[in-house]
Design a protein around this motif. Structure first.
Motif, PDB file in Angstrom:
ATOM      1  N   SER A 124       0.825  -1.210   0.000  1.00  0.00           N
ATOM      2  CA  SER A 124       0.000   0.000   0.000  1.00  0.00           C
ATOM      3  C   SER A 124       0.854   1.253   0.000  1.00  0.00           C
ATOM      4  N   ARG A 125       1.962   1.222   0.759  1.00  0.00           N
ATOM      5  CA  ARG A 125       2.874   2.373   0.794  1.00  0.00           C
ATOM      6  C   ARG A 125       3.430   2.660  -0.599  1.00  0.00           C
ATOM      7  N   TYR A 126       3.900   1.619  -1.268  1.00  0.00           N
ATOM      8  CA  TYR A 126       4.458   1.806  -2.606  1.00  0.00           C
ATOM      9  C   TYR A 126       3.408   2.331  -3.576  1.00  0.00           C
ATOM     10  N   LEU A 127       2.219   1.745  -3.533  1.00  0.00           N
ATOM     11  CA  LEU A 127       1.175   2.154  -4.465  1.00  0.00           C
ATOM     12  C   LEU A 127       0.728   3.590  -4.208  1.00  0.00           C
ATOM     13  N   MET A 128       0.648   3.997  -2.929  1.00  0.00           N
ATOM     14  CA  MET A 128       0.306   5.388  -2.621  1.00  0.00           C
ATOM     15  C   MET A 128       1.403   6.337  -3.093  1.00  0.00           C
ATOM     16  N   GLY A 129       2.666   5.943  -2.892  1.00  0.00           N
ATOM     17  CA  GLY A 129       3.771   6.768  -3.361  1.00  0.00           C
ATOM     18  C   GLY A 129       3.753   6.929  -4.866  1.00  0.00           C
ATOM     19  N   MET A 130       3.468   5.834  -5.580  1.00  0.00           N
ATOM     20  CA  MET A 130       3.397   5.895  -7.040  1.00  0.00           C
ATOM     21  C   MET A 130       2.238   6.774  -7.498  1.00  0.00           C
ATOM     22  N   ALA A 177      11.199   0.509  -7.713  1.00  0.00           N
ATOM     23  CA  ALA A 177      11.254   0.109  -6.301  1.00  0.00           C
ATOM     24  C   ALA A 177      10.160  -0.895  -5.968  1.00  0.00           C
ATOM     25  N   PHE A 178       8.955  -0.666  -6.497  1.00  0.00           N
ATOM     26  CA  PHE A 178       7.854  -1.607  -6.266  1.00  0.00           C
ATOM     27  C   PHE A 178       8.139  -2.948  -6.918  1.00  0.00           C
ATOM     28  N   THR A 179       8.648  -2.921  -8.149  1.00  0.00           N
ATOM     29  CA  THR A 179       8.985  -4.162  -8.858  1.00  0.00           C
ATOM     30  C   THR A 179      10.053  -4.938  -8.103  1.00  0.00           C
ATOM     31  N   PHE A 180      11.059  -4.232  -7.595  1.00  0.00           N
ATOM     32  CA  PHE A 180      12.119  -4.896  -6.843  1.00  0.00           C
ATOM     33  C   PHE A 180      11.592  -5.470  -5.529  1.00  0.00           C
ATOM     34  N   ASP A 181      10.703  -4.741  -4.872  1.00  0.00           N
ATOM     35  CA  ASP A 181      10.099  -5.246  -3.624  1.00  0.00           C
ATOM     36  C   ASP A 181       9.358  -6.549  -3.871  1.00  0.00           C
ATOM     37  N   ARG A 182       8.588  -6.621  -4.950  1.00  0.00           N
ATOM     38  CA  ARG A 182       7.860  -7.860  -5.261  1.00  0.00           C
ATOM     39  C   ARG A 182       8.826  -8.969  -5.698  1.00  0.00           C
ATOM     40  N   PHE A 183       9.902  -8.595  -6.360  1.00  0.00           N
ATOM     41  CA  PHE A 183      10.926  -9.580  -6.725  1.00  0.00           C
ATOM     42  C   PHE A 183      11.538 -10.204  -5.476  1.00  0.00           C
ATOM     43  N   VAL A 184      11.853  -9.373  -4.489  1.00  0.00           N
ATOM     44  CA  VAL A 184      12.408  -9.881  -3.227  1.00  0.00           C
ATOM     45  C   VAL A 184      11.389 -10.759  -2.525  1.00  0.00           C
ATOM     46  N   THR A 244      11.642 -11.125   4.847  1.00  0.00           N
ATOM     47  CA  THR A 244      11.165 -10.685   6.156  1.00  0.00           C
ATOM     48  C   THR A 244      11.758  -9.343   6.550  1.00  0.00           C
ATOM     49  N   ALA A 245      13.039  -9.147   6.245  1.00  0.00           N
ATOM     50  CA  ALA A 245      13.710  -7.917   6.650  1.00  0.00           C
ATOM     51  C   ALA A 245      13.416  -6.762   5.695  1.00  0.00           C
ATOM     52  N   TYR A 246      13.273  -7.057   4.398  1.00  0.00           N
ATOM     53  CA  TYR A 246      13.159  -5.985   3.409  1.00  0.00           C
ATOM     54  C   TYR A 246      11.714  -5.575   3.135  1.00  0.00           C
ATOM     55  N   CYS A 247      10.807  -6.517   2.995  1.00  0.00           N
ATOM     56  CA  CYS A 247       9.429  -6.214   2.587  1.00  0.00           C
ATOM     57  C   CYS A 247       8.594  -5.788   3.790  1.00  0.00           C
ATOM     58  N   THR A 248       8.925  -4.623   4.332  1.00  0.00           N
ATOM     59  CA  THR A 248       8.226  -4.076   5.487  1.00  0.00           C
ATOM     60  C   THR A 248       7.753  -2.666   5.194  1.00  0.00           C
ATOM     61  N   GLU A 249       6.826  -2.190   6.011  1.00  0.00           N
ATOM     62  CA  GLU A 249       6.301  -0.837   5.834  1.00  0.00           C
ATOM     63  C   GLU A 249       7.403   0.200   6.063  1.00  0.00           C
ATOM     64  N   ARG A 250       8.272  -0.059   7.043  1.00  0.00           N
ATOM     65  CA  ARG A 250       9.344   0.890   7.341  1.00  0.00           C
ATOM     66  C   ARG A 250      10.332   0.999   6.169  1.00  0.00           C
ATOM     67  N   THR A 251      10.714  -0.148   5.610  1.00  0.00           N
ATOM     68  CA  THR A 251      11.618  -0.129   4.456  1.00  0.00           C
ATOM     69  C   THR A 251      10.979   0.602   3.286  1.00  0.00           C
ATOM     70  N   ALA A 252       9.693   0.367   3.068  1.00  0.00           N
ATOM     71  CA  ALA A 252       8.988   1.048   1.976  1.00  0.00           C
ATOM     72  C   ALA A 252       9.031   2.561   2.171  1.00  0.00           C
ATOM     73  N   ALA A 253       8.824   3.021   3.409  1.00  0.00           N
ATOM     74  CA  ALA A 253       8.856   4.462   3.682  1.00  0.00           C
ATOM     75  C   ALA A 253      10.244   5.044   3.422  1.00  0.00           C
ATOM     76  N   VAL A 254      11.292   4.299   3.837  1.00  0.00           N
ATOM     77  CA  VAL A 254      12.666   4.764   3.608  1.00  0.00           C
ATOM     78  C   VAL A 254      12.964   4.829   2.110  1.00  0.00           C
ATOM     79  N   VAL A 255      12.546   3.809   1.373  1.00  0.00           N
ATOM     80  CA  VAL A 255      12.786   3.772  -0.077  1.00  0.00           C
ATOM     81  C   VAL A 255      12.058   4.923  -0.766  1.00  0.00           C
ATOM     82  N   LEU A 256      10.794   5.163  -0.381  1.00  0.00           N
ATOM     83  CA  LEU A 256      10.022   6.249  -0.985  1.00  0.00           C
ATOM     84  C   LEU A 256      10.699   7.599  -0.752  1.00  0.00           C
TER      85      LEU A 256
END
Length: 324
Positions: free
Chosen positions: A44-50, A103-110, A119-131
């Motif tokens: 949701s974070r990625y999609l809202m950012g996009m 970034a969204f494509t890479f998140d889904r790839f991971v 577990t470590a990367y696909c989190t809401e906090r990581t998404a916020a940092v990436v955005l």
């Protein structure tokens, strides 16, 4: 005065694009922010950012740039510092929008291909940092575009219009920056999305064969597999977004390659195929800022339900007011 055919198309296309693009992206941000679409907080974070980036693209490019040129010439937007700012914002918003798609494509790839990292990367906090990081770097990279232009006229000490400086075409530094910008957008994103999707598809096919084989031996072939169904929904969303991006950007990528190979710099007329191709590629590229909402509607049943509720709410409110 009879306008060129391409210009007549743009006179209709850009207002329609702005009329559609602004509300659909605003509605998308509103619906996703409610968290009722059955998507993880990370997605949701990625999609809202996009959606936010696409909204800014629509506002800066079709509205501030093209609609101003077509319908409101000689407005305050044509003052040199203002149109230079619009050039910067246009570049920055497109850069951010494109790299958030990466970034969204890479998140889904991971999430699909890297179980240990998931577990470590696909989190809401990581998404916020990436955005935040992508947005900051995209704006920083685009700052030089503000200084590319110089005024055409100076009237009463006010500089008017933006003309590209002659040094932009002769300076090695500007040439290096221009090439660096083209590599960042669109070449690397275009081929990176292709690569990530190919790797993701390969992983999915291998995992699906193994999983079907295991479930076939233990439970029979016709039993439902909730894990595979959830993964299928995620894959449809990913491929729809990245596939649409590739289709709408491919003309621009091919055009850039052609221009660089042939060293084409000028048009000979408004009917010149180079002129038509460039403007068509630009229109298709900007269309990509309005397509994600359609993708969500077609692929996400809960998003469709939320969209129906959003449409019904003001209608129901009007009906209640009329009755009262």
């Amino acid at each position: 005065m009879e306008y060129p055919v391409m210009f007549q198309i743009e006179r209709i296309y850009y207002p329609v694009l702005a009329t559609v693009g602004v509300p659909v992206n605003l509605v998308t941000i509103l619906i996703l922010s409610r968290g009722r679409c059955g998507l993880s907080k990370c997605i949701s974070r990625y999609l809202m950012g996009m959606a936010a980036a696409d909204l800014l693209v629509v506002f800066t490019d079709p509205i501030l740039r093209w609609i101003n040129v077509i319908y409101f010439p000689d407005s305050f937007l044509d003052i040199t510092p203002v149109c230079s700012l619009i050039n910067f914002l246009g570049s920055a918003t497109v850069m951010v929008s494109v790299w958030l798609t990466i970034a969204f494509t890479f998140d889904r790839f991971v999430a699909i291909c890297c179980e240990k990292l998931k577990t470590a990367y696909c989190t809401e906090r990581t998404a916020a940092v990436v955005l935040g990081t992508v947005s900051a770097l995209g704006c920083l990279e685009s700052v030089p575009w503000y200084f590319v232009n110089e005024p055409v006229y100076v009237i009463d000490n006010i500089p008017w219009y933006c003309a590209t400086k002659s040094s932009f075409r002769t300076s090695p530094a500007w040439a290096a920056f221009d090439m660096f910008h083209l590599i960042l957008t669109p070449f690397i994103p275009f081929f990176l999305i292709l690569l990530l999707n190919v790797l993701t598809v390969r992983r999915i096919l291998a995992a699906s064969r193994v999983r079907r084989g295991l479930r076939g031996r233990s439970n029979g072939e016709n039993h439902r597999d909730p894990e595979m169904e959830n993964r299928k929904k995620s894959i449809i969303l990913l491929f729809s977004i990245s596939g649409t991006f590739i289709l709408l950007w491919v003309t621009r990528v091919v055009f850039y390659i052609y221009v660089r190979i042939t060293n084409t710099r000028y048009y000979y007329s408004y009917s010149d195929p180079v002129y038509i191709t460039e403007h068509t590629a630009k229109m298709l590229q900007l269309l990509s800022s309005c397509t994600n909402t359609c993708i969500y509607v077609l692929t996400q049943s809960k998003f469709r339900e939320e969209l129906k509720n959003a449409v019904k709410y003001p209608l129901n409110l009007i009906i209640k007011l009329v009755k009262s």
